[in-house]
Design a protein around this motif. Structure first.
Motif, PDB file in Angstrom:
ATOM      1  N   GLN A 164       0.937  -0.857  -0.326  1.00  0.00           N
ATOM      2  CA  GLN A 164       0.144   0.171   0.108  1.00  0.00           C
ATOM      3  C   GLN A 164       0.901   1.065  -0.244  1.00  0.00           C
ATOM      4  N   PRO A 165       0.697   2.201  -0.845  1.00  0.00           N
ATOM      5  CA  PRO A 165       0.945   3.537  -0.460  1.00  0.00           C
ATOM      6  C   PRO A 165       1.028   4.360   0.744  1.00  0.00           C
ATOM      7  N   GLY A 166       2.407   4.424   1.141  1.00  0.00           N
ATOM      8  CA  GLY A 166       2.391   5.359   2.519  1.00  0.00           C
ATOM      9  C   GLY A 166       3.342   5.230   2.886  1.00  0.00           C
ATOM     10  N   THR A 167       3.881   5.754   4.098  1.00  0.00           N
ATOM     11  CA  THR A 167       5.115   5.745   4.791  1.00  0.00           C
ATOM     12  C   THR A 167       5.535   5.034   5.510  1.00  0.00           C
ATOM     13  N   TYR A 168       6.955   4.021   5.252  1.00  0.00           N
ATOM     14  CA  TYR A 168       7.207   3.005   6.259  1.00  0.00           C
ATOM     15  C   TYR A 168       8.357   3.887   7.010  1.00  0.00           C
ATOM     16  N   GLU A 169       8.576   2.662   8.586  1.00  0.00           N
ATOM     17  CA  GLU A 169      10.127   3.035   8.820  1.00  0.00           C
ATOM     18  C   GLU A 169      10.680   1.001   9.116  1.00  0.00           C
ATOM     19  N   LEU A 170      11.770   1.629   7.443  1.00  0.00           N
ATOM     20  CA  LEU A 170      12.132   0.377   7.651  1.00  0.00           C
ATOM     21  C   LEU A 170      13.151   0.516   8.366  1.00  0.00           C
ATOM     22  N   LYS A 171      14.824  -0.630   7.379  1.00  0.00           N
ATOM     23  CA  LYS A 171      16.372  -1.101   7.851  1.00  0.00           C
ATOM     24  C   LYS A 171      16.904  -0.197   7.052  1.00  0.00           C
ATOM     25  N   VAL A 186      -0.141   8.277   8.905  1.00  0.00           N
ATOM     26  CA  VAL A 186      -1.741   8.653   8.555  1.00  0.00           C
ATOM     27  C   VAL A 186      -2.683   8.262   7.223  1.00  0.00           C
ATOM     28  N   GLY A 187      -3.716   8.262   7.595  1.00  0.00           N
ATOM     29  CA  GLY A 187      -4.303   8.281   6.159  1.00  0.00           C
ATOM     30  C   GLY A 187      -5.740   8.873   6.092  1.00  0.00           C
ATOM     31  N   ILE A 188      -6.017   9.854   5.142  1.00  0.00           N
ATOM     32  CA  ILE A 188      -7.034   9.984   5.772  1.00  0.00           C
ATOM     33  C   ILE A 188      -7.982  10.412   4.685  1.00  0.00           C
ATOM     34  N   ARG A 206     -17.760  18.883   2.347  1.00  0.00           N
ATOM     35  CA  ARG A 206     -17.379  19.816   2.755  1.00  0.00           C
ATOM     36  C   ARG A 206     -15.870  20.459   3.209  1.00  0.00           C
ATOM     37  N   LEU A 207     -15.878  20.907   2.730  1.00  0.00           N
ATOM     38  CA  LEU A 207     -14.752  22.007   3.603  1.00  0.00           C
ATOM     39  C   LEU A 207     -14.464  22.219   4.992  1.00  0.00           C
ATOM     40  N   SER A 208     -16.126  22.275   5.417  1.00  0.00           N
ATOM     41  CA  SER A 208     -16.111  22.419   7.348  1.00  0.00           C
ATOM     42  C   SER A 208     -15.499  20.577   7.531  1.00  0.00           C
ATOM     43  N   GLN A 209     -15.961  20.068   7.107  1.00  0.00           N
ATOM     44  CA  GLN A 209     -15.945  18.726   7.176  1.00  0.00           C
ATOM     45  C   GLN A 209     -14.592  17.869   7.072  1.00  0.00           C
ATOM     46  N   LEU A 210     -13.319  18.416   5.948  1.00  0.00           N
ATOM     47  CA  LEU A 210     -12.084  18.161   6.091  1.00  0.00           C
ATOM     48  C   LEU A 210     -11.655  19.052   7.013  1.00  0.00           C
ATOM     49  N   GLN A 211     -11.902  20.237   7.319  1.00  0.00           N
ATOM     50  CA  GLN A 211     -11.274  21.176   8.954  1.00  0.00           C
ATOM     51  C   GLN A 211     -11.375  20.484   9.667  1.00  0.00           C
ATOM     52  N   GLU A 212     -12.256  19.779  10.225  1.00  0.00           N
ATOM     53  CA  GLU A 212     -12.816  18.717  11.797  1.00  0.00           C
ATOM     54  C   GLU A 212     -12.207  17.196  10.960  1.00  0.00           C
ATOM     55  N   ARG A 213     -11.516  16.998   9.994  1.00  0.00           N
ATOM     56  CA  ARG A 213     -11.060  15.867   9.965  1.00  0.00           C
ATOM     57  C   ARG A 213      -9.112  15.759  10.093  1.00  0.00           C
ATOM     58  N   LEU A 214      -9.142  17.277   9.646  1.00  0.00           N
ATOM     59  CA  LEU A 214      -7.031  17.327  10.081  1.00  0.00           C
ATOM     60  C   LEU A 214      -6.996  17.970  10.923  1.00  0.00           C
ATOM     61  N   LYS A 215      -8.458  17.993  11.305  1.00  0.00           N
ATOM     62  CA  LYS A 215      -8.013  18.530  13.058  1.00  0.00           C
ATOM     63  C   LYS A 215      -7.447  16.861  14.332  1.00  0.00           C
ATOM     64  N   THR A 216      -9.219  16.125  14.010  1.00  0.00           N
ATOM     65  CA  THR A 216      -8.999  15.288  14.584  1.00  0.00           C
ATOM     66  C   THR A 216      -8.029  13.665  14.111  1.00  0.00           C
ATOM     67  N   ARG A 217      -7.929  13.473  12.914  1.00  0.00           N
ATOM     68  CA  ARG A 217      -7.234  13.105  12.049  1.00  0.00           C
ATOM     69  C   ARG A 217      -5.789  13.132  11.995  1.00  0.00           C
ATOM     70  N   GLY A 218      -5.425  14.102  11.829  1.00  0.00           N
ATOM     71  CA  GLY A 218      -4.081  14.851  11.082  1.00  0.00           C
ATOM     72  C   GLY A 218      -3.400  14.859  12.601  1.00  0.00           C
ATOM     73  N   THR A 240      -7.939   9.166  -0.945  1.00  0.00           N
ATOM     74  CA  THR A 240      -7.458   8.926   0.871  1.00  0.00           C
ATOM     75  C   THR A 240      -6.133   9.057   0.213  1.00  0.00           C
ATOM     76  N   TYR A 241      -5.854  10.257   2.135  1.00  0.00           N
ATOM     77  CA  TYR A 241      -4.499  10.833   1.572  1.00  0.00           C
ATOM     78  C   TYR A 241      -3.504  10.582   2.985  1.00  0.00           C
TER      79      TYR A 241
END
Length: 480
Positions: free
Chosen positions: A219-226, A247-249, A256-268, A303-304
């Protein structure tokens, strides 16, 4: 006895057996003719049976004796003449006879008779082209195979700089983060791992992917490897979601923009101040000029992956950039993008079933049309825009909400609202670009649970559809 002459000797005419013996001797390179075969000029030419002459020619054409040389009394018929005939072929009566030991320097001679180069007409055999062509094809195939082997060896070993893909051993050493882009191929993932020195070579990781079908589940994303992991260990780590440090958001269609802004705070994990500051700076988040400073509708659903410690401006910019790339791929001119997103956002909020999208898009175009839309005074009269003005995300507007004095209240104001009212998906955008043909001015969702919708041309038909919706709400108040 009368008529007999005992003092004269008849010329010796070779018999069939003698001619056959001469033929065999000629084939062995030895020609022997009796001395008595000379014919005196004073004696009449003897009769030589034609059958014997042609028999010799048919048996061995090189030993043929021309009738002209026998019938000419001045032509000497000797062993040397026959020997010359055996080597050079028949001569005409006008040509002098030469011995094999004294060739005429001015006369062109032919090669000695042999079975390999002589034909009945005295010419040479044609080469056997069939076998030669087959041999040529075989040689060309061998050369092609050899060339292919050389090319493979050069690209596999010489150009790669190694006789075989090198690989690290073990689970690695120091921790390192690696970002796997969305839609990355196996080769691109390998490049990302090599760039961070997680695996030794790209080929080592590709070889592991080739024999492990689970590799397609990265899956796309950032991984901690060695650092310095074996290719097998790196693949196993990428398939383990516990190694994901981002973190996948997810931004759904119709958000709506207001819903996105709320998700940036709770998930991001961003603060209210960080979020507000980001959207107050259109340049920092990459908002185009045609958006007029408002990001509503300009973020593509999807998904970002939020990178560790990523600033909110950078995170939001990636969302807006995806929308711009989408519009670019659909060849939408920049001056038309804002109106397109407004119409598509209304479709996204009004329609629950994709098959109705092109029809609702036509209703919008008909209502905005100066002539066709006169019946409704070019007003869209869309419940979704009134709900946006009221700050609600669902439900049918109340009588009081329909009276809200807002530019988003399309029951009061003609034309489009000033901005999009949601983040439209690709389906809604394509429907606006290609609306279905029809004269509809009205549509009513008569079943809010199933999304069943009725499209009509006149106001009377519209009132009948509204009665169906009223009956539904009386039976399903929780859905209305």
């Amino acid at each position: 006895m009368a008529g007999e002459s005992t003092g004269s000797s008849r010329p010796h005419v070779p018999s069939r057996r003698e001619l056959r013996a001469q033929k065999e001797a000629a084939q062995r390179g030895q020609v022997s003719v009796p001395v008595e075969s000379s014919i005196s000029a004073a004696q009449p030419a003897p009769h030589v049976p034609v059958i014997e002459e042609y028999e010799v020619a048919a048996t061995n054409p090189a030993l043929s004796v021309s009738s002209s040389s026998v019938q000419n009394p001045e032509q000497e018929f000797s062993s040397s003449a026959l020997h010359a005939t055996a080597e050079s072929g028949p001569q005409s009566a006008a040509e002098p006879t030469h011995t094999a030991s004294e060739p005429d320097s001015t006369t062109e001679t032919t090669a000695p008779f042999s079975r390999d180069n002589a034909l009945p007409d005295g010419g040479k055999k044609k080469p056997r082209r069939g076998k030669s062509a087959v041999a040529t094809v075989v040689i060309l195939l061998l050369v092609a195979l050899l060339a292919a082997g050389v090319y493979y060896a050069l690209t596999r070993f010489v150009f790669s700089g190694d006789s075989k893909p090198s690989d690290y051993e073990g689970a690695g050493t120091t921790s390192v983060t690696v970002e796997i882009p969305e839609g990355a191929t196996g080769t691109q993932i390998a490049d990302a791992l090599v760039a961070k020195d997680v695996v030794a070579t790209k080929q080592a990781f590709i070889n592991v992917l080739a024999v492990n079908p689970e590799g397609t589940n990265i899956q796309p994303g950032t991984y901690e490897l060695k650092l310095k992991m074996s290719a097998n260990a790196a693949l196993a780590a990428l398939l383990d979601t516990a190694n994901r440090v981002d973190v996948g958001i997810t931004i759904p269609e119709g958000f709506r923009l207001s819903q996105l802004q709320e998700r940036l705070k709770t998930r991001g994990g961003y603060t209210e101040a960080e979020v507000q500051a980001a959207f107050a700076n259109p340049e920092a988040i990459g908002l185009p000029v045609e958006a007029n400073g408002n990001a509503e509708g300009w973020i593509a659903p999807g998904t970002y992956q939020q990178k560790p410690d990523e600033p909110v401006e950078s995170f939001v910019k990636s969302m807006i950039q995806r929308r711009i790339e989408q519009l670019d791929s659909l060849s939408v001119p920049s001056e038309q993008r804002q109106a397109l997103l407004i119409k598509a956002s209304i479709l996204e909020r009004e329609v629950n079933i994709d098959k109705y999208l092109p029809k609702v898009a036509r209703v919008i175009e008909n209502r905005l049309d100066p002539e066709r839309g006169k019946e409704v005074l070019n007003k869209l009269q869309m419940d979704s825009t009134v709900a946006y003005a009221a700050g609600r995300t669902s439900g049918i507007p109340t009588a009081d909400e329909l009276k809200i004095d807002s530019p988003y209240n399309t029951y009061l104001h003609a034309g489009l609202p000033p901005t999009p009212i949601a983040f439209p998906g690709t389906g809604a955008i394509k429907a606006v670009l290609n609306p279905e043909a029809g004269n509809w001015l009205y549509f009513v969702s008569v079943n809010l649970n199933t999304g069943e919708t009725v499209f009509v041309d006149t106001y009377d038909q519209f009132k009948e559809a509204k009665n169906q919706l009223k009956q539904f709400c009386e039976s399903n108040p929780e859905s209305c």
